[in-house]
Design a protein around this motif. Structure first.
Motif, short mmCIF file in Angstrom:
data_model
loop_
_atom_site.label_atom_id
_atom_site.label_comp_id
_atom_site.label_asym_id
_atom_site.label_seq_id
_atom_site.Cartn_x
_atom_site.Cartn_y
_atom_site.Cartn_z
N SER A 137 0.83 -1.20 0.00
CA SER A 137 0.00 0.00 0.00
C SER A 137 0.87 1.26 0.00
CB SER A 137 -0.92 0.00 1.22
OG SER A 137 -1.67 1.20 1.29
N GLY A 138 1.94 1.24 0.78
CA GLY A 138 2.83 2.41 0.83
C GLY A 138 3.51 2.65 -0.50
N ARG A 139 3.96 1.57 -1.14
CA ARG A 139 4.60 1.73 -2.46
C ARG A 139 3.62 2.26 -3.49
NH1 ARG A 139 6.89 -3.39 -1.17
NH2 ARG A 139 5.54 -4.40 -2.72
N GLN A 140 2.38 1.79 -3.43
CA GLN A 140 1.38 2.26 -4.39
C GLN A 140 1.12 3.76 -4.24
OE1 GLN A 140 -1.98 -0.27 -3.63
NE2 GLN A 140 -1.33 -1.84 -5.11
N ILE A 142 3.15 6.10 -2.96
CA ILE A 142 4.31 6.88 -3.39
C ILE A 142 4.46 6.82 -4.92
CG2 ILE A 142 6.82 6.99 -3.30
CD1 ILE A 142 6.65 6.10 -0.40
N ALA A 143 4.25 5.64 -5.49
CA ALA A 143 4.38 5.51 -6.95
C ALA A 143 3.32 6.35 -7.67
CB ALA A 143 4.24 4.05 -7.36
N ALA A 144 2.11 6.42 -7.11
CA ALA A 144 1.05 7.21 -7.73
C ALA A 144 1.41 8.69 -7.71
CB ALA A 144 -0.28 6.97 -7.03
N GLN A 145 1.92 9.17 -6.57
CA GLN A 145 2.31 10.56 -6.48
C GLN A 145 3.50 10.87 -7.40
OE1 GLN A 145 0.64 12.89 -4.96
NE2 GLN A 145 -0.86 11.47 -4.10
N GLY A 146 4.44 9.92 -7.48
CA GLY A 146 5.57 10.12 -8.38
C GLY A 146 5.14 10.17 -9.84
N ALA A 147 4.17 9.31 -10.22
CA ALA A 147 3.66 9.32 -11.59
C ALA A 147 2.97 10.64 -11.90
CB ALA A 147 2.69 8.16 -11.81
N THR A 148 2.23 11.17 -10.92
CA THR A 148 1.58 12.47 -11.13
C THR A 148 2.60 13.56 -11.41
OG1 THR A 148 -0.26 11.84 -9.69
CG2 THR A 148 0.07 14.19 -10.09
N SER A 149 3.70 13.55 -10.65
CA SER A 149 4.75 14.55 -10.86
C SER A 149 5.40 14.40 -12.23
CB SER A 149 5.80 14.43 -9.75
OG SER A 149 6.86 15.33 -9.97
N ASP A 150 5.70 13.15 -12.63
CA ASP A 150 6.35 12.94 -13.93
C ASP A 150 5.42 13.32 -15.08
OD1 ASP A 150 8.54 12.00 -12.55
OD2 ASP A 150 8.05 9.87 -12.84
N ILE A 151 4.16 12.90 -15.00
CA ILE A 151 3.20 13.20 -16.07
C ILE A 151 2.96 14.70 -16.17
CG2 ILE A 151 0.82 12.89 -16.82
CD1 ILE A 151 0.90 10.10 -15.57
N ASN A 152 2.87 15.35 -15.02
CA ASN A 152 2.65 16.79 -15.03
C ASN A 152 3.81 17.52 -15.70
OD1 ASN A 152 1.47 19.23 -14.58
ND2 ASN A 152 1.39 19.07 -12.36
N ASP A 153 5.04 17.07 -15.43
CA ASP A 153 6.20 17.67 -16.10
C ASP A 153 6.11 17.50 -17.61
OD1 ASP A 153 7.27 18.53 -13.72
OD2 ASP A 153 8.68 16.86 -13.51
N SER A 154 5.75 16.29 -18.04
CA SER A 154 5.67 16.02 -19.47
C SER A 154 4.58 16.84 -20.15
CB SER A 154 5.40 14.52 -19.70
OG SER A 154 5.22 14.24 -21.07
N VAL A 155 3.41 16.90 -19.54
CA VAL A 155 2.30 17.65 -20.13
C VAL A 155 2.62 19.14 -20.17
CG1 VAL A 155 -0.10 18.33 -19.77
CG2 VAL A 155 0.55 15.95 -19.53
N THR A 156 3.18 19.67 -19.10
CA THR A 156 3.48 21.10 -19.06
C THR A 156 4.54 21.46 -20.10
OG1 THR A 156 2.98 21.13 -16.69
CG2 THR A 156 4.23 22.99 -17.58
N ALA A 157 5.57 20.65 -20.24
CA ALA A 157 6.60 20.92 -21.25
C ALA A 157 6.01 20.83 -22.66
CB ALA A 157 7.76 19.95 -21.09
N SER A 158 5.14 19.85 -22.89
CA SER A 158 4.51 19.71 -24.21
C SER A 158 3.63 20.91 -24.53
CB SER A 158 3.70 18.42 -24.27
OG SER A 158 4.52 17.29 -24.08
N ASP A 235 -5.72 10.57 -6.51
CA ASP A 235 -4.68 9.88 -5.75
C ASP A 235 -4.80 10.21 -4.26
OD1 ASP A 235 -3.70 8.73 -8.03
OD2 ASP A 235 -2.07 10.18 -8.30
N ALA A 236 -5.02 11.48 -3.97
CA ALA A 236 -5.15 11.88 -2.56
C ALA A 236 -6.39 11.25 -1.92
CB ALA A 236 -5.22 13.40 -2.45
N LEU A 237 -7.50 11.19 -2.66
CA LEU A 237 -8.72 10.60 -2.13
C LEU A 237 -8.55 9.10 -1.91
CD1 LEU A 237 -11.70 10.94 -1.37
CD2 LEU A 237 -12.27 10.60 -3.80
N LYS A 238 -7.92 8.40 -2.87
CA LYS A 238 -7.72 6.96 -2.72
C LYS A 238 -6.76 6.66 -1.58
CE LYS A 238 -8.56 5.98 -7.61
NZ LYS A 238 -7.95 5.53 -8.90
#
Length: 267
Positions: A137-140, A142-158, A235-238
Motif C-alpha cells: 500500500s505504501g509503495r502504491q 508513493i508511486a502514484a504521487q511520483g507518476a503524477t509529478s512525472d506526467i505533469n512535467d511532461s504535459v506542461t513541457a509539451s 490519488d489523494a482521495l484513494k
C-alpha cells in the motif's frame, strides 16, 4: 361558215379584257389564297423582329448587370479593412538566477521546451530511499504521487512547446492573411477574375482550418492539464481510503503493546 367563226373569235378576244377589268379594276386577277399566305409571312416577320428586339434588350441588360457587379466591389475595399495583430511575444523575465530566460524563449519559439521547464522547476526526485522495504500500500501511494509529478512535467513541457510554436508561426500566418486581404481588396482586374476569386476562397478556407487546428491543440493542452489535476485529487482521495481501511488493523496490532506498557508503568 368561215366568216361566222372569225366573228365569234373576235368577239371573245374583245370581251375577255373587259371581264378581267371588271373583276379587279386594274387588269390584275385577285387570288385569295396567295393573299392569305402573304399576310401570314408578314406576321411571321413581325414576330421574328419582336423576338430579336427582346433578345437584344436581354443581352444589354445582362451586360449592364455584369458591369455593375464588376464595378460595385470597389466601394467595399480599403475603408472597411483593419488588420489583426499577431500573437504578442512573452516579455523577457528578469532572469535573476539564470533560469527564467530559457522558459520565456521557449514560450515564444517552442524550442527546448522540456529543458527550459526543468531549468525553471524543482528537479525531479528519484526513488525514495527504502522504497522497496515499504508495504504494498505504501509503495502504491508513493508511486502514484511520483507518476503524477512525472506526467505533469511532461504535459506542461509539451504545452509550452505547443504554445511557443503557435506563437512563432503566427507572424508568418499574419503575413499570409495580409497578402490574402490585399489581393481581395485590389482593383487590379487580374485579381477580380473568377479563378482568382476561387483561389482566394480556397486559401481562406485553408487558413481557417489551420486556425481551427491550433485552437484544438490549445484545447487539448488544457484538457491534459485538467486530467493531471484530477489524477492528483483522485490519488489523494484513494490514499485517504487506504489509510482509513488500514486504521483498524493497525490499531489492533499496536494498541495491546501500549496497553501492556501502561499497566507495567502503574506497577
Amino acid at each position: 361558215m368561215k366568216h361566222s367563226f372569225l366573228k365569234i373569235a373576235l368577239t371573245v378576244s374583245i370581251a375577255a379584257p373587259v371581264a378581267a377589268h371588271a373583276q379587279f379594276g386594274s387588269g390584275v386577277v385577285f387570288d385569295p389564297t396567295q393573299s392569305a399566305h402573304a399576310v401570314q409571312q408578314i406576321e411571321q416577320g413581325q414576330n421574328i423582329f419582336t423576338n430579336s428586339v427582346k433578345l437584344a434588350d436581354n443581352a444589354i441588360a445582362t451586360y449592364n448587370l455584369a458591369h455593375q457587379m464588376a464595378m460595385s466591389p470597389q466601394s467595399l475595399y480599403q475603408p472597411f479593412m483593419s488588420f489583426s495583430s499577431v500573437w504578442m511575444m512573452v516579455n523577457q523575465a528578469a532572469n535573476t538566477y539564470g533560469n527564467s530566460q530559457p522558459w520565456t524563449n521557449s514560450a515564444n519559439t517552442g524550442v527546448n521546451a522540456s529543458y527550459a521547464y526543468q531549468q525553471a522547476s524543482v528537479p525531479r526526485t528519484g526513488q525514495l530511499n527504502g522504497y522497496g522495504n515499504l508495504s504494498l500500500s505504501g509503495r502504491q501511494q508513493i508511486a502514484a504521487q511520483g507518476a503524477t509529478s512525472d506526467i505533469n512535467d511532461s504535459v506542461t513541457a509539451s504545452n509550452l512547446q505547443t504554445l511557443g510554436t503557435i506563437r512563432a508561426n503566427s507572424q508568418q500566418r499574419q503575413a499570409d492573411i495580409n497578402a490574402l486581404a490585399a489581393a481581395s481588396n485590389s482593383t487590379d482586374p487580374t485579381q477580380q477574375t473568377e479563378l482568382a476569386t476561387l483561389q482566394r476562397i480556397n486559401r481562406a478556407l485553408i487558413l481557417q482550418l489551420m486556425a481551427q487546428q491550433e485552437a484544438n491543440q490549445i484545447s487539448q493542452a488544457n484538457t491534459l492539464q485538467q486530467i493531471v489535476s484530477q489524477k492528483q485529487q483522485q490519488d489523494a482521495l484513494k490514499a485517504t481510503f487506504q489509510q482509513a481501511n488500514q486504521f483498524q488493523s493497525g490499531y489492533n496490532a499496536v494498541a495491546p503493546s501500549y496497553a501492556g506498557a501502561a499497566a507495567a508503568m502503574r506497577y
